[in-house]
Scaffold this motif. Structure first.
Motif, mmCIF file in Angstrom:
data_model
loop_
_atom_site.group_PDB
_atom_site.id
_atom_site.type_symbol
_atom_site.label_atom_id
_atom_site.label_comp_id
_atom_site.label_asym_id
_atom_site.label_seq_id
_atom_site.Cartn_x
_atom_site.Cartn_y
_atom_site.Cartn_z
ATOM 1 N N GLY A 322 0.771 -1.241 0.000
ATOM 2 C CA GLY A 322 0.000 0.000 0.000
ATOM 3 C C GLY A 322 0.792 1.276 0.000
ATOM 4 N N LYS A 323 2.113 1.202 0.000
ATOM 5 C CA LYS A 323 2.913 2.426 -0.096
ATOM 6 C C LYS A 323 2.880 2.942 -1.538
ATOM 7 C CE LYS A 323 6.276 1.062 3.480
ATOM 8 N NZ LYS A 323 6.144 -0.399 3.486
ATOM 9 N N VAL A 324 2.959 4.251 -1.680
ATOM 10 C CA VAL A 324 2.943 4.867 -3.001
ATOM 11 C C VAL A 324 4.096 5.860 -3.087
ATOM 12 C CG1 VAL A 324 1.586 6.147 -4.689
ATOM 13 C CG2 VAL A 324 0.429 4.689 -3.029
ATOM 14 N N ALA A 325 4.870 5.770 -4.140
ATOM 15 C CA ALA A 325 5.936 6.737 -4.414
ATOM 16 C C ALA A 325 5.523 7.567 -5.617
ATOM 17 C CB ALA A 325 7.252 6.016 -4.690
ATOM 18 N N TYR A 326 5.800 8.863 -5.557
ATOM 19 C CA TYR A 326 5.436 9.723 -6.680
ATOM 20 C C TYR A 326 6.343 10.947 -6.716
ATOM 21 C CZ TYR A 326 2.852 12.344 -3.080
ATOM 22 O OH TYR A 326 2.508 13.053 -1.958
ATOM 23 N N VAL A 327 6.388 11.587 -7.868
ATOM 24 C CA VAL A 327 7.106 12.844 -8.045
ATOM 25 C C VAL A 327 6.066 13.935 -8.230
ATOM 26 C CG1 VAL A 327 8.688 14.165 -9.508
ATOM 27 C CG2 VAL A 327 9.140 11.743 -9.045
ATOM 28 N N ALA A 328 6.201 15.015 -7.456
ATOM 29 C CA ALA A 328 5.223 16.098 -7.518
ATOM 30 C C ALA A 328 5.933 17.443 -7.533
ATOM 31 C CB ALA A 328 4.271 16.025 -6.322
ATOM 32 N N VAL A 329 5.258 18.417 -8.158
ATOM 33 C CA VAL A 329 5.769 19.782 -8.237
ATOM 34 C C VAL A 329 4.589 20.716 -8.019
ATOM 35 C CG1 VAL A 329 5.451 19.904 -10.746
ATOM 36 C CG2 VAL A 329 7.117 21.400 -9.658
ATOM 37 N N ASP A 330 4.847 21.906 -7.465
ATOM 38 C CA ASP A 330 3.813 22.929 -7.383
ATOM 39 C C ASP A 330 4.445 24.276 -7.698
ATOM 40 O OD1 ASP A 330 5.040 23.878 -5.018
ATOM 41 O OD2 ASP A 330 3.715 22.682 -3.742
ATOM 42 N N ASP A 331 3.733 25.371 -7.441
ATOM 43 C CA ASP A 331 4.242 26.684 -7.839
ATOM 44 C C ASP A 331 5.161 27.307 -6.799
ATOM 45 O OD1 ASP A 331 2.130 27.033 -6.052
ATOM 46 O OD2 ASP A 331 1.505 28.929 -6.942
ATOM 47 N N GLU A 332 5.475 26.561 -5.757
ATOM 48 C CA GLU A 332 6.388 27.054 -4.720
ATOM 49 C C GLU A 332 7.650 26.221 -4.629
ATOM 50 O OE1 GLU A 332 6.093 28.437 -0.025
ATOM 51 O OE2 GLU A 332 4.650 26.997 -0.827
ATOM 52 N N ARG A 333 7.505 24.907 -4.827
ATOM 53 C CA ARG A 333 8.638 23.990 -4.727
ATOM 54 C C ARG A 333 8.891 23.323 -6.069
ATOM 55 N NH1 ARG A 333 6.153 23.538 0.300
ATOM 56 N NH2 ARG A 333 4.491 22.297 -0.646
ATOM 57 N N GLY A 334 10.135 22.995 -6.309
ATOM 58 C CA GLY A 334 10.471 22.217 -7.480
ATOM 59 C C GLY A 334 10.041 20.775 -7.301
ATOM 60 N N ALA A 335 10.255 19.955 -8.306
ATOM 61 C CA ALA A 335 9.853 18.552 -8.264
ATOM 62 C C ALA A 335 10.663 17.799 -7.214
ATOM 63 C CB ALA A 335 10.026 17.913 -9.637
ATOM 64 N N GLU A 336 9.975 16.979 -6.427
ATOM 65 C CA GLU A 336 10.613 16.146 -5.405
ATOM 66 C C GLU A 336 9.931 14.791 -5.358
ATOM 67 O OE1 GLU A 336 13.304 17.077 -3.968
ATOM 68 O OE2 GLU A 336 13.294 19.283 -4.028
ATOM 69 N N VAL A 337 10.641 13.803 -4.809
ATOM 70 C CA VAL A 337 10.084 12.464 -4.643
ATOM 71 C C VAL A 337 9.367 12.396 -3.296
ATOM 72 C CG1 VAL A 337 10.574 9.987 -4.562
ATOM 73 C CG2 VAL A 337 11.972 11.491 -5.997
ATOM 74 N N CYS A 338 8.161 11.865 -3.316
ATOM 75 C CA CYS A 338 7.344 11.762 -2.106
ATOM 76 C C CYS A 338 6.885 10.316 -1.917
ATOM 77 C CB CYS A 338 6.119 12.671 -2.192
ATOM 78 S SG CYS A 338 6.501 14.399 -2.516
ATOM 79 N N ILE A 339 6.594 9.982 -0.664
ATOM 80 C CA ILE A 339 6.073 8.665 -0.311
ATOM 81 C C ILE A 339 4.776 8.851 0.468
ATOM 82 C CG2 ILE A 339 6.484 6.505 0.934
ATOM 83 C CD1 ILE A 339 8.330 6.811 -1.384
ATOM 84 N N LEU A 340 3.763 8.086 0.098
ATOM 85 C CA LEU A 340 2.532 8.028 0.864
ATOM 86 C C LEU A 340 2.495 6.690 1.587
ATOM 87 C CD1 LEU A 340 -0.342 9.020 1.631
ATOM 88 C CD2 LEU A 340 -1.157 7.932 -0.468
ATOM 89 N N HIS A 341 2.524 6.738 2.908
ATOM 90 C CA HIS A 341 2.434 5.506 3.684
ATOM 91 C C HIS A 341 1.773 5.820 5.026
ATOM 92 C CE1 HIS A 341 5.951 6.516 6.369
ATOM 93 N NE2 HIS A 341 6.234 7.267 5.335
ATOM 94 N N ASP A 342 1.020 4.878 5.517
ATOM 95 C CA ASP A 342 0.292 5.051 6.775
ATOM 96 C C ASP A 342 -0.550 6.317 6.771
ATOM 97 O OD1 ASP A 342 1.569 2.736 7.786
ATOM 98 O OD2 ASP A 342 3.321 3.928 8.355
ATOM 99 N N GLY A 343 -1.116 6.645 5.610
ATOM 100 C CA GLY A 343 -1.998 7.790 5.511
ATOM 101 C C GLY A 343 -1.314 9.134 5.485
ATOM 102 N N LYS A 344 0.016 9.146 5.403
ATOM 103 C CA LYS A 344 0.755 10.407 5.425
ATOM 104 C C LYS A 344 1.607 10.551 4.175
ATOM 105 C CE LYS A 344 1.114 10.431 10.488
ATOM 106 N NZ LYS A 344 2.047 10.430 11.653
ATOM 107 N N ASN A 345 1.695 11.789 3.671
ATOM 108 C CA ASN A 345 2.595 12.107 2.566
ATOM 109 C C ASN A 345 3.908 12.628 3.129
ATOM 110 O OD1 ASN A 345 1.205 11.857 -0.176
ATOM 111 N ND2 ASN A 345 -0.359 12.880 1.049
#
Length: 628
Positions: A322-345
């Protein structure tokens, strides 16, 4: 402060993979080496239990964990060849399975004994190319030269090739429980019509024929499909389940494009981000109004969950626990690798944090406005430190592209120089309802152009805007060319890799024979749209100083488009300049060498500064190459 060379300090995670047991995350970073004048990719392993990182050598990428999470397959570039390597994760020892000029796809068998590798074979005559199919060339690949796709099946332990077979036009492939599932595109409509096959024990059978789907993954209930049964170039893609021969819609009722994306500019990913099935879940992206969400659906209950919706997800993967890894970017931060596990990003990288702390990052200001006919349009803008100030209007590619919540380097650079910067999503853009995307069919340059003008007028009501410039790449380049033939509102324009004549685009582009007919209309030999909607035939109206930028190796919107427009405008006595980069495909703005990209940024920034800030009568290109 931002400078034109600051893009070289931005590090981009371009792909991410999780081991099935949830222990490992593998991600590839792309960084610029100015001395080597190129981008360098490097694979990094992150252990979620120990929080340790292990760096593979430079020029490694494309990680693929084995089903037991004991091995990792990856590519290593060496000169003009790629080596497919296998690593034992217990001791980090590696060996080379295959070295070849190119690798398209590779994947593990479920018992982990075998690996398939797809390479390309061409005619390779020393004197000529010879074709019987269309297109003759393809962007970023060059002349196809009667290309064939070759599947090689390897025994991973003995390192021996067991067998091979050939196919044409492979779009995607993966190993299912029964065998290798692969999708091939039909030459008459290569992005919209496909056949899906299963290769098992030396034989091939058809799974689906002449459909609008790509098979992307396998669940315990059947294959996951992306697309729709029948589709054209501008319709949305949805996620489906092929179960016992029946095609079951999973996401169609939500109306969001599951190939949805926004322009990520410097943060562009290397991977497709196709839906994947892991355990009881299928994971996918959904585009909605400038956001690219990460979502999943339970294949038992068909309940949908949104996992991330704060910016744009470029790529992702999931583990069986059930863990999820993803790359995300927004208008404040550059692209970074994130993990979703135990309901937390959780962000597990801070690749750009320290550099971005040294510059001023301006946040996008969102507004919605009513266009000329009441249609609601989304827009975002950056504000300079002082006003009144000139405005630069950006037009995205596509036309089924989109802008959204992203840290746009060029926008930051121009805002710092003293410009307002406007991004709009006119009709035809992605991430809205399908009717919105289809609205430009056979009408490109008409209502969509009015949507952009309405956005400019709305921003002028909100802010103290002076002179206005316009720029864009691809469809954005077309719209820039078109805009200056339709109005004298713009005091400067930069058109990149755009279209000036739809008929030669139809006949010359790698996708023109089907894409342009979908967009501009059937029967290009007689259809008046091919002339009526082409900027070239309205060139006499141009009063705006124009800089044309084109890359010589662009086969998507080939050089003839800018060269014709330049010659005609010059012959008419208009103020026009052209910069032709000697290398670089259609995506040269993010894929080309460091020096190429640096000179591109310098040209654009200096052109707008001279024309809109300094009010220079003639553009002096020499100043571009004296900038720091």
């Amino acid at each position: 402060m931002w400078s034109v060379s600051s893009f070289a300090k931005l590090v981009v995670p371009t792909e991410v993979r999780m081991s099935p047991d949830g222990t490992w995350v593998a991600y590839t970073i792309k960084r610029i080496d100015p001395e080597k004048n190129r981008a360098i990719r490097q694979l990094i392993l992150y252990n979620l239990k120990t929080r340790e990182r292990f760096f593979l050598s430079e020029d490694t990428s494309k990680p693929r964990f084995s089903p037991t999470s004991k091995k990792l397959a990856y590519l290593k570039k060496e000169d003009d060849k790629s080596s497919l390597c296998i690593m034992e994760l217990s001791n980090f020892s590696s060996y080379t399975l295959l070295t070849t000029p190119n690798v398209s796809f590779f994947g593990w068998s479920h018992d982990e004994r075998n690996l398939f590798v797809v390479t390309q074979k061409k005619r390779n005559d020393p004197d000529l190319y010879f074709e019987t199919r269309i297109p003759v060339w393809f962007d970023a690949k060059g002349f196809l030269d009667d290309q064939r796709d070759v599947f090689h099946i390897f025994d991973v332990e003995s390192r021996q090739e067991l067998t091979q077979f050939e196919e044409k036009n492979v779009a995607y492939a993966f190993w299912s429980k029964e065998g290798i599932v692969y999708t091939v595109f039909r030459e008459e409509a290569p992005f919209t019509r496909f056949d899906i096959f299963l290769h098992s024990n030396g034989s091939k059978r058809t799974v689906l024929e002449d459909v609008g789907f790509i098979a992307t993954s396998e669940s315990q209930w059947g294959f996951i499909l992306l697309g729709r049964e029948k589709k054209n170039a501008f319709q949305h893609d949805y996620v489906y389940l092929l179960k016992n021969g029946q095609i079951l819609p999973l996401t169609e009722r939500y109306g969001l494009d599951n190939s949805g994306h926004i322009s990520l500019e410097v943060w562009a990913s290397d991977s497709e981000g196709y839906p994947i099935a892991v355990g009881e879940w299928v994971y996918f992206k959904s585009g909605e109004r400038g956001i690219v969400k990460l979502e999943r659906m339970n294949l038992r209950s068909f309940a949908k969950e949104t996992l991330f919706s704060e910016g744009a997800v470029s790529c992702f993967d999931a583990s069986e626990d059930g863990k999820v890894a993803y790359v995300a970017v927004d208008d404040e931060r550059g692209a970074e690798v994130c993990i979703l596990h135990d309901g937390k990003n959780e962000r597990i990288t801070s690749l750009n944090e320290q550099f971005l702390a040294t510059v001023t990052v301006k946040r996008l200001n969102h507004f919605e406005y009513a266009s000329f006919d009441g249609t609601k349009i989304d827009a975002w803008y950056l504000k300079p430190d002082s006003s009144p100030a000139p405005l630069i209007v950006f037009v995205h590619g596509g036309p089924k592209g989109a802008y959204g919540r992203c840290l746009y380097f060029m926008g930051q650079l121009l805002a710092q120089e003293g410009f307002y910067v406007l991004y709009t999503n006119p009709r035809g853009s992605d991430n809205y309802d399908e009717g919105f995307a289809l609205a430009v069919k056979e009408r490109t340059g008409l209502e969509d152009f009015k949507d952009i003008l309405s956005g400019v007028e709305e921003l002028k009501r909100r802010e103290a805007v002076t002179d206005i410039g316009i720029t864009g790449i691809s469809y954005g380049g077309f719209m820039t060319n078109w805009a200056i033939t339709q109005t004298d509102m713009f005091r400067a324009a930069v058109s990149e890799n755009g279209i000036s004549y739809w008929f030669t685009s139809y006949a010359f582009s790698d996708i023109g024979f089907w894409f342009d007919k979908s967009l501009i209309g059937d029967d290009p030999l007689t259809n008046e749209n091919y002339r009526k909607l082409s900027p070239l035939f309205h060139a006499k109206n141009v009063k705006t100083p124009l800089l044309l930028i084109h890359s010589l190796e662009d086969y998507r919107c080939p050089l003839d488009q800018s060269l014709m427009f330049y010659h005609v405008l010059k012959d008419l006595g208009k103020e026009v300049y052209i910069a032709i980069f000697k290398k670089g495909a259609h995506g040269h703005s993010v894929q080309a060498s460091y020096s190429h990209r640096l000179k591109r940024y310098k040209l654009i920034v200096e052109f707008f500064k001279q024309k809109l800030l300094l009010k220079s009568e003639i553009f002096d290109p020499e100043k571009c190459f004296k900038l720091d």
